[in-house]
Design an enzyme around this catalytic site. Structure first.
Site, PDB file in Angstrom:
ATOM      1  N   ASN A  79      14.102   0.337   7.135  1.00  0.00           N
ATOM      2  CA  ASN A  79      12.954   0.351   6.227  1.00  0.00           C
ATOM      3  C   ASN A  79      12.867   1.648   5.432  1.00  0.00           C
ATOM      4  OD1 ASN A  79      11.945   2.177   8.179  1.00  0.00           O
ATOM      5  ND2 ASN A  79       9.848   1.488   7.835  1.00  0.00           N
ATOM      6  N   ASP A  98       9.444   2.138  11.441  1.00  0.00           N
ATOM      7  CA  ASP A  98       8.465   1.226  12.032  1.00  0.00           C
ATOM      8  C   ASP A  98       8.367   1.437  13.536  1.00  0.00           C
ATOM      9  OD1 ASP A  98       7.646  -0.113   9.719  1.00  0.00           O
ATOM     10  OD2 ASP A  98       9.299  -1.556   9.847  1.00  0.00           O
ATOM     11  N   GLY A 141       4.391 -13.904  18.663  1.00  0.00           N
ATOM     12  CA  GLY A 141       5.293 -14.070  17.532  1.00  0.00           C
ATOM     13  C   GLY A 141       6.694 -13.608  17.847  1.00  0.00           C
ATOM     14  N   ALA A 142       7.627 -13.967  16.946  1.00  0.00           N
ATOM     15  CA  ALA A 142       9.034 -13.660  17.215  1.00  0.00           C
ATOM     16  C   ALA A 142       9.811 -13.374  15.926  1.00  0.00           C
ATOM     17  CB  ALA A 142       9.687 -14.816  17.966  1.00  0.00           C
ATOM     18  N   GLY A 143       9.127 -12.838  14.926  1.00  0.00           N
ATOM     19  CA  GLY A 143       9.797 -12.523  13.672  1.00  0.00           C
ATOM     20  C   GLY A 143      10.395 -11.126  13.680  1.00  0.00           C
ATOM     21  N   LEU A 174       0.817  -1.213   0.000  1.00  0.00           N
ATOM     22  CA  LEU A 174       0.000   0.000   0.000  1.00  0.00           C
ATOM     23  C   LEU A 174       0.854   1.268   0.000  1.00  0.00           C
ATOM     24  CD1 LEU A 174      -2.953  -0.558   2.518  1.00  0.00           C
ATOM     25  CD2 LEU A 174      -3.100  -0.290   0.046  1.00  0.00           C
ATOM     26  N   SER A 175       2.161   1.122   0.094  1.00  0.00           N
ATOM     27  CA  SER A 175       3.024   2.301   0.197  1.00  0.00           C
ATOM     28  C   SER A 175       2.828   3.293  -0.946  1.00  0.00           C
ATOM     29  CB  SER A 175       4.490   1.874   0.293  1.00  0.00           C
ATOM     30  OG  SER A 175       4.741   1.232   1.527  1.00  0.00           O
ATOM     31  N   LYS A 199      15.347  -5.461   4.587  1.00  0.00           N
ATOM     32  CA  LYS A 199      15.597  -4.525   5.682  1.00  0.00           C
ATOM     33  C   LYS A 199      16.976  -4.681   6.311  1.00  0.00           C
ATOM     34  CE  LYS A 199      10.751  -3.803   6.927  1.00  0.00           C
ATOM     35  NZ  LYS A 199       9.742  -3.799   8.021  1.00  0.00           N
ATOM     36  N   TYR A 220      -2.850  -5.737   8.158  1.00  0.00           N
ATOM     37  CA  TYR A 220      -3.870  -4.851   7.602  1.00  0.00           C
ATOM     38  C   TYR A 220      -4.661  -5.535   6.484  1.00  0.00           C
ATOM     39  CZ  TYR A 220      -0.434  -3.795   3.876  1.00  0.00           C
ATOM     40  OH  TYR A 220       0.470  -3.872   2.849  1.00  0.00           O
TER      41      TYR A 220
END
Length: 278
Positions: free
Chosen positions: A92, A108, A131-133, A21-22, A71, A220
């Site tokens: 980013n 971010d 989570g852990a990403g 969506l950027s 990134k 999203y």
């Protein structure tokens, strides 16, 4: 409003990138700011193709947005990296300066903080991360600014748990590790940050407590998630991935164009309309 002199370019890079969506958000900002000479595109670029792409940038380029898997890969191609980006080894945002330097940042993290503050979350005594990403490490960095107590991370593997504990030590956050099988317990925290892929938290929807705190779900699309729907039904505060996307994009626009404040409301409207049309 006056337009800029000459053509300026910016873009988002990543793989896959078609869903991003950027372009919608940045183009909405340019229109609102009257930056008629500016364009913002998307390019399907993987780690192998990144050096050549960077080498080909000319003086018309103002900046780049980076998503996975770039990134970390971009860091070695930059002249300098902000302390924020260094803290999680993830860039980013790249700004190309007038003197030809390539400066990396991470929006971010402040974007998460801004999204939380917009919903009235200034401080929290504890938090849970699902989570852990890569996004989880950014969440820890954001929580290092607003959480005064422990953060419990719910993970699927011992290795990921060790990584999260390591990030916590680096960021000054008291990280405690729990197995994903215990994830229902996370929902009792005053702030829950879900950083997992689509569908991963659906099974938790029935376990949302009667009086939940705040849920920050970084997805999203699809939206709302099953967890977000159940959370809102019990009158808990919900912050979604579009909130994060817009706030981090606001900071990118300001850095790349030198114009502030960026038009948050117009960018959010454009993002909402684009998602509704999908």
């Amino acid at each position: 409003m006056a337009s800029t002199d000459g053509r300026r370019r910016a873009a988002v890079l990543g793989s896959p990138i078609a869903h991003s969506l950027s372009p919608v958000l940045h183009r909405a900002a340019y229109a609102e700011l009257g930056l008629n000479g500016w364009s913002y595109d998307r390019f399907e670029i993987d780690e192998e193709g990144l050096p050549a792409f960077m080498e080909g940038l000319d003086s018309t380029w103002a900046g780049l947005s980076l998503t996975m898997p770039l990134k970390r890969a971009v860091i070695s191609l930059l002249d300098s990296v902000s302390a924020t980006a260094s803290s999680v080894e993830a860039v980013n945002t790249v700004v190309l300066t007038a003197d030809g330097r390539r400066v990396g940042d991470n929006t971010d993290i402040p974007g998460m903080i801004a999204a939380l503050r917009e919903r009235g979350v200034e401080k929290t005594e504890s938090a849970a991360v699902l989570g852990a990403g890569a996004t989880a490490s950014s969440a820890l960095a954001a929580l290092s600014e607003i959480c005064t107590g422990p953060v419990t991370a719910y993970v699927r593997s011992r290795e990921r748990g060790q990584e999260m504990r390591g990030w916590g030590e680096r960021l000054g956050v008291d990280v405690r590790i729990s197995d994903w099988a215990e994830a229902e317990q996370a929902l009792r925290a005053p702030l829950v940050v879900a950083t997992t892929p689509a569908g991963a938290t659906d099974a938790l929807a029935d376990a949302v407590p009667d009086r939940p705190g705040t849920l920050f779900d970084v997805l999203y699309e699809p939206w709302p998630t099953g967890l977000a729907t159940a959370w809102a039904a019990r009158e808990g505060a919900v912050i979604g991935g579009l909130d994060l996307l817009v706030h981090q994009a606001v900071l990118q626009v300001e850095q790349m164009t030198g114009r502030a404040p960026a038009p948050l409301a117009a960018m959010r409207r454009a993002g909402e309309a684009a998602l509704a049309a999908r």
